[in-house]
Design a protein around this motif. Structure first.
Motif: not given
Length: 255
Positions: A41-42, A130-134, A147-154
């Motif tokens: 991610v950026e 809290g929360a985390m933004n990617l 996108a699902t992989t990024v969400q799952s790993l994140g």
């Protein structure tokens, strides 16, 4: 290094919070950096709740991201706020296409060079801290499976970090409680010694000596243990106060 091996190392790194010199700020900055490194991610930003249960920006992978997260809080709209309120992930692949959802935040994010966002809750069971933004770049359009992989790993990284933070807090609170208990026990020894000295010095009972000690502590706005130590040290400022507490016709304050 193979991706799976690097992921394993990062998860071990994020789980290691019970160290003597644990630094929460450094730990969360590292989490943001690892998300950028491994999830492609950026940028990443992390918000945690303070003692008043209000979200605060605590870490970000860049200054630009930190300022965007601050703007999100100031404008009271954005994915992290929705994610924190619901305890569920929020994923928007194209902020420009869904600008009406958070008009102020979306415009600021696009101006900062971000095209999409995934907000992930930092939670353990029912407790959300809290929360985390990617953030993704406008040119990065992730396929659904990516996108699902990024969400799952994140989310897995956020979960491990949350467990570590809560575990560190519990250990610190337990240590603080133990320290407070030890201080109280030490103070009790000092107070008992001062009571005995006063009772012997002024030929009075231990109860009367303790009542006088407490009354003097309140009257002078001093901690009971500090005043007791002053009695033990025979400080001139406290010499003879027991007599003043027991002037004829003056009742003893047993408070």
């Amino acid at each position: 290094m193979p991706q799976q091996q690097r992921l394993a190392e990062v998860f071990v790194e994020l789980a290691d919070t019970l160290v003597v010199d644990f630094d929460l700020i450094e730990f969360l900055h590292r989490l943001a950096e690892r998300c950028v490194e491994l999830l492609e991610v950026e940028a990443a930003g992390i918000l945690l709740t303070d003692q008043a249960d209000e979200l605060q920006v605590i870490a970000a992978s860049s200054e630009q991201t930190r300022l965007l997260e601050l703007f999100q809080l100031q404008s009271r709209q954005g994915p992290c706020l929705d994610c924190f309120a619901t305890g569920r992930p929020v994923r928007v692949a194209d902020l420009a296409a869904e600008a009406s959802r958070w008009p102020l935040f979306s415009a600021a994010a696009l101006d900062a060079g971000y095209g999409g966002v995934v907000a992930l809750p930092m939670r353990m069971r029912e407790r959300i801290i809290g929360a985390m933004n990617l953030f993704t770049a406008p040119s990065t359009v992730l396929a659904v499976d990516e996108a699902t992989t990024v969400q799952s790993l994140g989310q897995a990284m956020a979960d491990v970090a949350t467990i570590g933070i809560l575990g560190e807090r519990a250990a610190r609170e337990h240590q603080l409680l133990s320290q407070q208990l030890q201080i109280a026990l030490n103070s009790r020894v000092i107070i008992e010694q001062a009571k005995g000295m006063l009772a012997e010095r002024h030929q009075t009972s231990l109860d009367q000596a303790f009542a006088a000690l407490r009354a003097q502590a309140r009257n002078t706005n001093r901690k009971l243990a500090d005043l007791a130590q002053a009695v033990i040290d025979d400080e001139p400022a406290v010499a003879g106060f027991l007599h003043r507490q027991h002037d004829p016709g003056r009742p003893v304050d047993n408070g």
